[in-house]
Design a protein around this motif. Structure first.
Motif, PDB file in Angstrom:
ATOM      1  N   LYS A  18     -19.296  14.264  19.750  1.00  0.00           N
ATOM      2  CA  LYS A  18     -18.730  13.589  20.920  1.00  0.00           C
ATOM      3  C   LYS A  18     -19.772  13.237  21.978  1.00  0.00           C
ATOM      4  N   THR A  19     -20.981  13.782  21.862  1.00  0.00           N
ATOM      5  CA  THR A  19     -22.031  13.420  22.810  1.00  0.00           C
ATOM      6  C   THR A  19     -22.683  12.081  22.461  1.00  0.00           C
ATOM      7  N   LEU A  20     -22.402  11.555  21.260  1.00  0.00           N
ATOM      8  CA  LEU A  20     -23.011  10.306  20.809  1.00  0.00           C
ATOM      9  C   LEU A  20     -21.992   9.182  20.925  1.00  0.00           C
ATOM     10  N   PRO A  21     -22.174   8.240  21.839  1.00  0.00           N
ATOM     11  CA  PRO A  21     -21.162   7.211  22.128  1.00  0.00           C
ATOM     12  C   PRO A  21     -20.890   6.248  20.975  1.00  0.00           C
ATOM     13  N   ASP A  22     -21.783   6.179  19.988  1.00  0.00           N
ATOM     14  CA  ASP A  22     -21.572   5.268  18.863  1.00  0.00           C
ATOM     15  C   ASP A  22     -20.688   5.875  17.770  1.00  0.00           C
ATOM     16  N   LEU A  23     -20.264   7.124  17.955  1.00  0.00           N
ATOM     17  CA  LEU A  23     -19.470   7.806  16.934  1.00  0.00           C
ATOM     18  C   LEU A  23     -18.035   8.009  17.396  1.00  0.00           C
ATOM     19  N   LEU A  24     -17.106   7.927  16.451  1.00  0.00           N
ATOM     20  CA  LEU A  24     -15.688   8.166  16.721  1.00  0.00           C
ATOM     21  C   LEU A  24     -15.232   9.366  15.903  1.00  0.00           C
ATOM     22  N   LEU A  25     -14.912  10.455  16.578  1.00  0.00           N
ATOM     23  CA  LEU A  25     -14.513  11.685  15.906  1.00  0.00           C
ATOM     24  C   LEU A  25     -13.078  11.591  15.412  1.00  0.00           C
ATOM     25  N   MET A  26     -12.874  11.730  14.125  1.00  0.00           N
ATOM     26  CA  MET A  26     -11.557  11.691  13.512  1.00  0.00           C
ATOM     27  C   MET A  26     -10.974  13.106  13.417  1.00  0.00           C
ATOM     28  N   PRO A  27      -9.720  13.259  12.983  1.00  0.00           N
ATOM     29  CA  PRO A  27      -9.128  14.600  12.888  1.00  0.00           C
ATOM     30  C   PRO A  27      -9.947  15.511  11.974  1.00  0.00           C
ATOM     31  N   ALA A  28     -10.225  16.713  12.453  1.00  0.00           N
ATOM     32  CA  ALA A  28     -10.997  17.679  11.669  1.00  0.00           C
ATOM     33  C   ALA A  28     -10.129  18.270  10.563  1.00  0.00           C
ATOM     34  N   ILE A  29     -10.699  18.345   9.374  1.00  0.00           N
ATOM     35  CA  ILE A  29      -9.968  18.830   8.201  1.00  0.00           C
ATOM     36  C   ILE A  29     -10.537  20.175   7.769  1.00  0.00           C
ATOM     37  N   CYS A  30      -9.671  21.103   7.426  1.00  0.00           N
ATOM     38  CA  CYS A  30     -10.100  22.389   6.865  1.00  0.00           C
ATOM     39  C   CYS A  30      -9.498  22.531   5.467  1.00  0.00           C
ATOM     40  N   ILE A  31     -10.355  22.732   4.475  1.00  0.00           N
ATOM     41  CA  ILE A  31      -9.908  22.966   3.109  1.00  0.00           C
ATOM     42  C   ILE A  31      -9.634  24.460   2.945  1.00  0.00           C
ATOM     43  N   VAL A  32      -8.450  24.815   2.487  1.00  0.00           N
ATOM     44  CA  VAL A  32      -8.056  26.218   2.327  1.00  0.00           C
ATOM     45  C   VAL A  32      -7.737  26.486   0.860  1.00  0.00           C
ATOM     46  N   ASP A  33      -8.437  27.426   0.274  1.00  0.00           N
ATOM     47  CA  ASP A  33      -8.175  27.836  -1.107  1.00  0.00           C
ATOM     48  C   ASP A  33      -6.852  28.595  -1.137  1.00  0.00           C
ATOM     49  N   ILE A  34      -5.811  27.967  -1.670  1.00  0.00           N
ATOM     50  CA  ILE A  34      -4.477  28.574  -1.660  1.00  0.00           C
ATOM     51  C   ILE A  34      -4.407  29.820  -2.530  1.00  0.00           C
ATOM     52  N   THR A  35      -5.309  29.926  -3.504  1.00  0.00           N
ATOM     53  CA  THR A  35      -5.285  31.084  -4.407  1.00  0.00           C
ATOM     54  C   THR A  35      -5.964  32.305  -3.809  1.00  0.00           C
ATOM     55  N   GLY A  36      -6.647  32.149  -2.660  1.00  0.00           N
ATOM     56  CA  GLY A  36      -7.445  33.258  -2.168  1.00  0.00           C
ATOM     57  C   GLY A  36      -7.090  33.819  -0.817  1.00  0.00           C
ATOM     58  N   PHE A  37      -6.202  33.160  -0.046  1.00  0.00           N
ATOM     59  CA  PHE A  37      -6.031  33.605   1.329  1.00  0.00           C
ATOM     60  C   PHE A  37      -5.330  34.960   1.433  1.00  0.00           C
ATOM     61  N   GLU A  38      -4.706  35.442   0.352  1.00  0.00           N
ATOM     62  CA  GLU A  38      -4.096  36.780   0.388  1.00  0.00           C
ATOM     63  C   GLU A  38      -5.145  37.884   0.351  1.00  0.00           C
ATOM     64  N   ASN A  39      -6.362  37.529  -0.044  1.00  0.00           N
ATOM     65  CA  ASN A  39      -7.446  38.507  -0.116  1.00  0.00           C
ATOM     66  C   ASN A  39      -7.753  39.025   1.292  1.00  0.00           C
ATOM     67  N   PRO A  40      -7.718  40.343   1.521  1.00  0.00           N
ATOM     68  CA  PRO A  40      -7.993  40.899   2.854  1.00  0.00           C
ATOM     69  C   PRO A  40      -9.355  40.492   3.400  1.00  0.00           C
TER      70      PRO A  40
END
Length: 330
Positions: A129-151
């Motif tokens: 966001k400090t660079l005026p020539d760039l447009l920040l789009m929605p940030a995406i987080c990839i979540v491994d559905i098979t692993g989130f139960e792991n403590p």
């Protein structure tokens, strides 16, 4: 501010003038082994032939396995590899310099950023966001559905912060689940753990509609999706709480995949391993996460090499780990 640039035209091999208000920037985050690189490779397959995307990939350690993988799938000169530290802290200045080079080149009409699996979203977003020539789009987080139960995941502040700071969550590895009932059970449990988060369940990253050719609005805002943890609490966690080491063996060494994955699965400290290894069937790009491993055939390499990530307070030293890996030879 309008910008005129040139980029490769993959249909005809020439160049083409492009004019744009700003260059859209997509951050694709996710914890170690969640599938960020795989998602980006699939997105590259969806890209229009006349588009040229810059890929900025950050590795926590000094050796960039993901960067090498993306370079093999991308146009020459389109992958900007930042290794040896997280772009949200120790490699921050180098990250901004690379973004400025991308802008100045005028060759690209989209930027995809893959932060380290131990990095966050907030600082990366602030630099963009400090660079005026760039447009920040929605940030995406990839979540491994098979692993989130792991403590080990659920109690990890970095993992939680990545999820809570993202604008959109995309589940990966759904195809590894036994049936739709198991998928529904895991989704319900996830939403109970993160009730404040909207989420987008995608069986394949191919139909992800968040990355589009034309954008008119900056969706991400600094106050959106605040985490219960302050940035001060999570900043630098990767540098202080995790270690990355690189082990190498000559090309004559042949690994036994079964022995290697069993050793990694049973080890108390190791949370991520990736690299190139030679097996009886040939050379493989090897990936191990807390939810499993994969070994995909690749071109011949000059040596076996593995990047190993483990907590700073791990019970074993790197020398001890290396001695045990030798026992995984065929």
């Amino acid at each position: 501010m309008k910008q005129t640039g040139r980029y490769s035209n993959f249909n005809g091999g020439g160049t083409k003038d492009i004019r744009m208000e700003k260059i859209p920037v997509n951050i694709i985050s996710g914890f170690l082994g969640s599938g960020k690189t795989t998602a980006i490779i699939r997105l590259l397959g969806q890209k229009q032939p006349d588009e040229c995307w810059a890929i900025v990939v950050n590795e926590f350690g000094k050796v960039s396995i993901d960067g090498q993988t993306l370079q093999s799938k991308s146009a020459v000169g389109s992958v900007f590899d930042i290794s040896g530290g997280c772009i949200c802290c120790s490699a921050r200045g180098y990250f901004k310099e690379n973004l400025e080079k991308i802008i100045e080149s005028g060759n690209f009409n989209r930027i995809i950023i893959e932060p380290s699996g131990l990095g966050g979203i907030e600082m990366v977003s602030e630099i963009v966001k400090t660079l005026p020539d760039l447009l920040l789009m929605p940030a995406i987080c990839i979540v491994d559905i098979t692993g989130f139960e792991n403590p080990k995941f659920q109690k990890n502040l970095i993992y939680q912060d990545q999820i809570r700071k993202a604008d959109h969550l995309v589940f990966s590895k759904c195809d590894l689940l036994e049936n739709s009932m198991e998928q529904e059970r895991l989704i319900n449990k996830f939403t109970n753990l993160f009730p404040e988060k909207p989420y987008h369940l995608r069986l394949s990253i191919n139909d992800l509609d968040l990355i589009v050719p034309n954008c008119e609005k900056q969706y991400y805002t600094q106050d959106k999706n605040k985490s219960q943890f302050s940035f001060a609490e999570t900043q630098g966690l990767a540098a202080h709480c995790y270690l990355e080491n690189f082990v190498e063996f000559g090309p004559e060494v042949i690994f036994c995949l079964e022995k290697l994955q069993l050793f990694l699965r049973n080890h108390q400290s190791i949370i991520r391993t990736k690299g190139y290894i030679r097996t009886k069937s040939g050379w493989n790009l090897f990936n191990y996460t807390l939810t499993g491993y994969s070994a995909d055939a690749c071109e011949e390499r000059k040596a076996n090499n593995l990047v190993i990530i483990y907590p700073n307070q791990g019970v074993a030293t790197m020398e001890e780990i290396k001695k045990q890996i030798v026992k995984c030879f065929a």
